[in-house]
Enzyme design. Structure first.
Site, short mmCIF file in Angstrom:
data_model
loop_
_atom_site.label_atom_id
_atom_site.label_comp_id
_atom_site.label_asym_id
_atom_site.label_seq_id
_atom_site.Cartn_x
_atom_site.Cartn_y
_atom_site.Cartn_z
N SER A 206 0.85 -1.18 0.00
CA SER A 206 0.00 0.00 0.00
C SER A 206 0.89 1.24 0.00
CB SER A 206 -0.96 -0.02 1.19
OG SER A 206 -1.97 0.96 1.05
N ASP B 281 -8.06 -5.70 -5.78
CA ASP B 281 -7.76 -4.64 -4.83
C ASP B 281 -8.79 -3.53 -4.96
OD1 ASP B 281 -6.67 -2.47 -3.41
OD2 ASP B 281 -4.62 -3.09 -3.86
N HIS C 207 -6.83 -5.89 -1.04
CA HIS C 207 -5.75 -4.93 -0.83
C HIS C 207 -4.68 -5.50 0.10
CE1 HIS C 207 -3.73 -1.15 -0.78
NE2 HIS C 207 -3.90 -0.95 0.51
#
Length: 483
Positions: free
Chosen positions: A174, A389, A426
């Site tokens: 991320s 994601d 994610h």
């Protein structure tokens, strides 16, 4: 949010072989007096990590500018427990905390490990109030804190162990994935291997998120739980069925196929909801009509930790609780405009970037495709991204990979590989097996010359399951080979 799941994966590694030591070592407590540029060691403590495992835990405060307060922690295994390697972890969201448990896990496995809070202290990773009126703190968050951490950690490791690390690795997902790309692009000689999970390379990302919020906010356009279930069911049926789409690249899903027929009111989408879904799948399109950033991939809209958490929020009146809203509001309001309560629905995406937006982008962007210096230094880059994601579209990583191939004029597989994980959300989670020991894969590439080809991803316990991942653009073929 799963932005730091990579840290838990790294912490499970087995202990490597001990490295040869030079004779000169600083005992842990003496590191408090170790001189560092623009920084000081605030504590150095011998800590137990388990049976026969101890480490020197070092806390540092760095102040490279008058407005900088960068927190750093370094864990250094004692004596022969050190395997001669250094791992720096990225942070997630807007950071504000140091992933201490992950650092301890790495040290327990024999690694010297370091991480930073990115230059501010916050209990909530969607909190951007620290950035309001503090451009130097934005720079710390964008790039400076990770560089300062690298230099300080390497100096302390050498002082304590008596020799430098033989290999250095950076890993993050991320925002940590963005930080990983920052390392490869701006500081190409710092790490032998860089692992970038679901990287938010930043350019146009907040505009993409804002476009999603605005699409959801149009009259009748909000996607409720039923609409998300309808989209997911239709997408899975259109692209192979099963629990997740195994070949997203070949999937051609049109949300209009789920539109309500005349008189139908359940298990279908209104015309306004179809328009919202089309916008989210399409991505951010610039005012001139050119595509800027790809949109979401279909098939996991209704998953836990999926669109409801990241994109839609719990109701039309509470869309500001969606994670993309909170992150985007922090950027537009606290980083750029100086208006903390700015309403994203009022942002004019047809306007060219202001000077303030351009300045913030310059500090945070990790989209430079010229990795020639990183390649020349012998660096290796592994990127991975969940196809489903809901935060950062997987196709954004494909777009960056293709930019690098164009900039480097050809094949980049000798130093850069991208893996797309079907069914993963994610940084982890979702119906598809997505757990890979990426650090182990990277070590084999850097230290043994074993370039990764097919990689096996497994489900998180207690679930069982696996799937073979091939480096983009290859796909699994007969006999488990990548073709």
């Amino acid at each position: 949010m799963r932005a730091l799941m990579v840290a838990a994966m790294l912490a499970s590694l087995a202990l490597g072989a001990g490295a040869a030591r030079a004779q000169a070592r600083d005992p842990c407590g003496k590191l408090v007096a170790h001189a560092l540029p623009h920084a000081r060691v605030t504590a150095a403590t011998d800590v137990a990590l388990g049976p026969d495992r101890r480490a020197c835990k070092v806390s540092i405060t760095a102040r490279p500018t008058a407005d900088s307060v960068i927190g750093i922690e370094v864990f250094i295994p004692e004596g022969s427990a050190w395997n001669g390697r250094f791992v720096q972890l990225g942070n997630g969201g807007f950071a504000g905390k140091i992933p201490e448990r992950a650092l301890a896990g790495l040290a327990r496995a024999g690694y010297a490990a370091a991480a930073t809070d990115d230059g501010h202290q916050s209990a909530e990773e969607t909190d951007a109030r620290w950035a309001l009126g503090h451009p130097q703190k934005v720079a710390d968050y964008g790039w400076r804190a990770i560089k300062v951490t690298t230099d300080i950690a390497k100096a302390l490791i050498r002082a304590y162990e008596g020799s430098p690390a033989r290999y250095a690795y950076f890993a993050g997902c991320s925002d940590g994935g963005r930080e990983a790309l920052i390392e490869a692009q701006r500081f190409p000689t710092d790490f032998n291997g860089v692992i970038a999970g679901a990287p938010g390379a930043w350019k146009d990302l907040v505009r993409l998120w804002t476009a999603e919020v605005q699409a959801e906010s149009r009259p009748g356009g909000w996607l409720d739980a039923g609409a998300l279930q309808t989209l997911q069911k239709a997408a899975l049926a259109a692209c192979g069925g099963g629990a997740f789409i195994t070949n997203e690249a070949a999937c051609r899903f049109d949300p209009a196929t789920a539109a309500c027929a005349p008189g139908q009111t359940a298990g279908c989408l209104t015309s306004a909801q179809v328009a919202t879904a089309e916008s989210i799948y399409r991505g951010y399109v610039r005012p001139d009509g050119s595509a800027a950033l790809p949109g979401q991939s279909p098939g996991a809209e209704a998953q836990s930790d999926g669109w409801a958490v990241w994109i839609t929020g719990p109701s039309p009146a509470r869309i500001d609780e969606a994670l993309i809203y909170r992150f985007s509001q922090g950027v537009w309001g606290d980083f750029v405009a100086g208006e903390p309560k700015l309403d994203l629905r009022t942002v004019d995406l047809s306007a060219a970037p202001t000077k303030a937006e351009a300045r913030v982008t310059a500090e945070l962007a990790a989209d430079d495709p010229d990795l020639s210096k990183f390649r020349a230094a012998g660096g290796k880059l592994i990127a991975y991204h969940g196809w489903n994601d809901p935060a950062i579209p997987a196709r954004a990583s494909i777009a960056y990979f293709e930019d690098v191939r164009r900039a480097m004029e050809g094949d980049v597989s000798a130093f850069y590989r991208l893996y797309l994980v079907p069914g993963m959300l994610h940084c982890g989670g979702g119906p598809g097996p997505g757990e890979v020991n990426w650090l182990e894969v990277m070590r084999a590439w850097v230290e043994k010359g074993q370039a990764p080809e097919g990689v096996v991803a497994r489900s998180a316990p207690p679930a069982s399951g696996s799937q073979r991942l091939c480096p983009y653009p290859k796909t699994p073929g007969a006999g488990g080979k990548c073709v």
